[in-house]
Design a protein around this motif. Structure first.
Motif, short mmCIF file in Angstrom:
data_model
loop_
_atom_site.label_atom_id
_atom_site.label_comp_id
_atom_site.label_asym_id
_atom_site.label_seq_id
_atom_site.Cartn_x
_atom_site.Cartn_y
_atom_site.Cartn_z
N VAL A 1 0.84 -1.21 0.00
CA VAL A 1 0.00 0.00 0.00
C VAL A 1 0.87 1.25 0.00
N PHE A 2 1.90 1.22 0.82
CA PHE A 2 2.77 2.39 0.96
C PHE A 2 4.08 2.19 0.21
N TYR A 3 4.67 3.30 -0.13
CA TYR A 3 5.94 3.31 -0.86
C TYR A 3 6.87 4.27 -0.13
N SER A 4 8.07 3.84 0.13
CA SER A 4 9.04 4.73 0.77
C SER A 4 10.26 4.86 -0.13
N GLN A 5 10.88 6.00 -0.09
CA GLN A 5 11.98 6.30 -0.98
C GLN A 5 12.97 7.22 -0.26
N THR A 6 14.25 6.99 -0.47
CA THR A 6 15.26 7.85 0.14
C THR A 6 15.25 9.21 -0.53
N SER B 1 8.70 19.52 6.83
CA SER B 1 7.77 20.54 7.31
C SER B 1 6.53 20.47 6.42
N LEU B 2 5.46 21.11 6.84
CA LEU B 2 4.28 21.17 5.98
C LEU B 2 4.59 21.97 4.72
N VAL B 3 5.35 23.05 4.86
CA VAL B 3 5.69 23.92 3.73
C VAL B 3 7.20 24.05 3.63
N GLY B 4 7.71 23.85 2.42
CA GLY B 4 9.14 23.97 2.18
C GLY B 4 9.49 23.45 0.81
N PRO B 5 10.75 23.51 0.42
CA PRO B 5 11.17 22.97 -0.88
C PRO B 5 10.92 21.47 -0.95
N ARG B 6 10.61 20.97 -2.13
CA ARG B 6 10.37 19.54 -2.30
C ARG B 6 11.67 18.77 -2.08
N PRO B 7 11.66 17.69 -1.28
CA PRO B 7 12.90 16.93 -1.04
C PRO B 7 13.33 16.15 -2.28
N GLN C 1 3.05 11.63 3.99
CA GLN C 1 4.19 12.46 4.40
C GLN C 1 3.91 13.24 5.67
N LEU C 2 2.67 13.25 6.10
CA LEU C 2 2.36 13.85 7.41
C LEU C 2 3.12 13.14 8.51
N LEU C 3 3.41 11.85 8.32
CA LEU C 3 4.23 11.12 9.30
C LEU C 3 5.66 11.65 9.29
N ASN C 4 6.20 11.95 8.11
CA ASN C 4 7.54 12.56 8.03
C ASN C 4 7.58 13.90 8.75
N ARG D 1 13.83 8.58 4.79
CA ARG D 1 12.86 7.81 4.03
C ARG D 1 11.55 8.58 3.99
N MET D 2 11.11 8.94 2.78
CA MET D 2 9.85 9.66 2.62
C MET D 2 8.74 8.69 2.24
N PHE D 3 7.57 8.86 2.86
CA PHE D 3 6.46 7.94 2.66
C PHE D 3 5.41 8.51 1.71
#
Length: 222
Positions: A63-68, A142-148, A132-135, A78-80
């Motif tokens: 269901v979920f995908y994580s990526q460095t 953060s909620l707002v910022g540059p895309r990782p 990504q709310l878990l991240n 790891r971003m979800f």
């Protein structure tokens, strides 16, 4: 103020000033923690429905995908996300890198055949980004910022591009909430640096409000 003004140039951010903004950074972190926890609780029914739809289309895939991804000061994490592609999408990527529809370090394809049917829907409305709310809760984003970015993208960055990584990355940002995939990588960097230079609690709220509008009326996601 027009945050899409490409005449704005930011060759060097005042990083010392950004480090001195203790009150802003502290209030931003408290706000992030509160809103991400609230969001995870309130959106639990959405998580369940999306998870069921993903499993119905592809019972064998996760269901979920994580990526460095690369975060603040080039620290990896790891971003979800909800999985929106076929299970072996990463293995197919090398064959597609030369077909990117976005110039520069970032890879994007409008007609990416790896995307599943439910994946195309949740991408259009940015629902795939909700985990990504878990991240955010963990303090990695953060909620707002540059895309990782991805590590392979950062490997091609110039010193100018690396300024994106001087602040914590966000679930949404200025370019995602406005022009989305309609800009080049260089223009995306420009908008990120504009955000960093001008960021404030009011600007963060403005970007979040624009992002809510994107959920209702998508602005070019793919």
């Amino acid at each position: 103020m027009d945050y899409r003004d490409t005449n704005y140039q930011s060759s060097s951010l005042d990083q010392a000033r950004q480090r001195r903004r203790y009150l802003y950074r502290t209030s931003k972190r408290v706000f992030d923690m509160m809103m991400s926890l609230l969001g995870l609780l309130l959106l639990m029914p959405v998580f369940i429905v999306v998870a069921l739809l993903i499993k119905l289309e592809d019972p064998r895939g996760p269901v979920f995908y994580s990526q460095t991804r690369v975060g603040v000061n080039q620290r990896p994490f790891r971003m979800f996300k909800f999985r929106s592609m076929v299970a072996d999408a990463d293995h197919q990527l090398n064959q597609l890198l030369q077909r990117s529809d976005v110039a520069g370090a970032m890879f994007k394809m409008k007609q990416d055949l790896r995307i599943t049917k439910i994946g195309r829907v949740i991408r259009k409305y940015s629902v795939d980004e909700l985990p990504q709310l878990l991240n955010v809760l963990l303090g990695q984003m953060s909620l707002v910022g540059p895309r990782p970015p991805l590590p392979r993208e950062v490997a091609t960055y110039t010193s100018h591009d690396l300024q994106r990584l001087t602040v914590k990355p966000g679930c949404t940002g200025l370019w995602q909430a406005t022009v989305r995939n309609e800009v080049s990588f260089a223009e995306m960097v420009l908008l990120d640096l504009q955000y960093i230079a001008r960021r404030s609690f009011l600007l963060d709220l403005y970007v979040l409000l624009l992002t809510i509008r994107v959920f209702v009326k998508p602005n070019g996601a793919y």
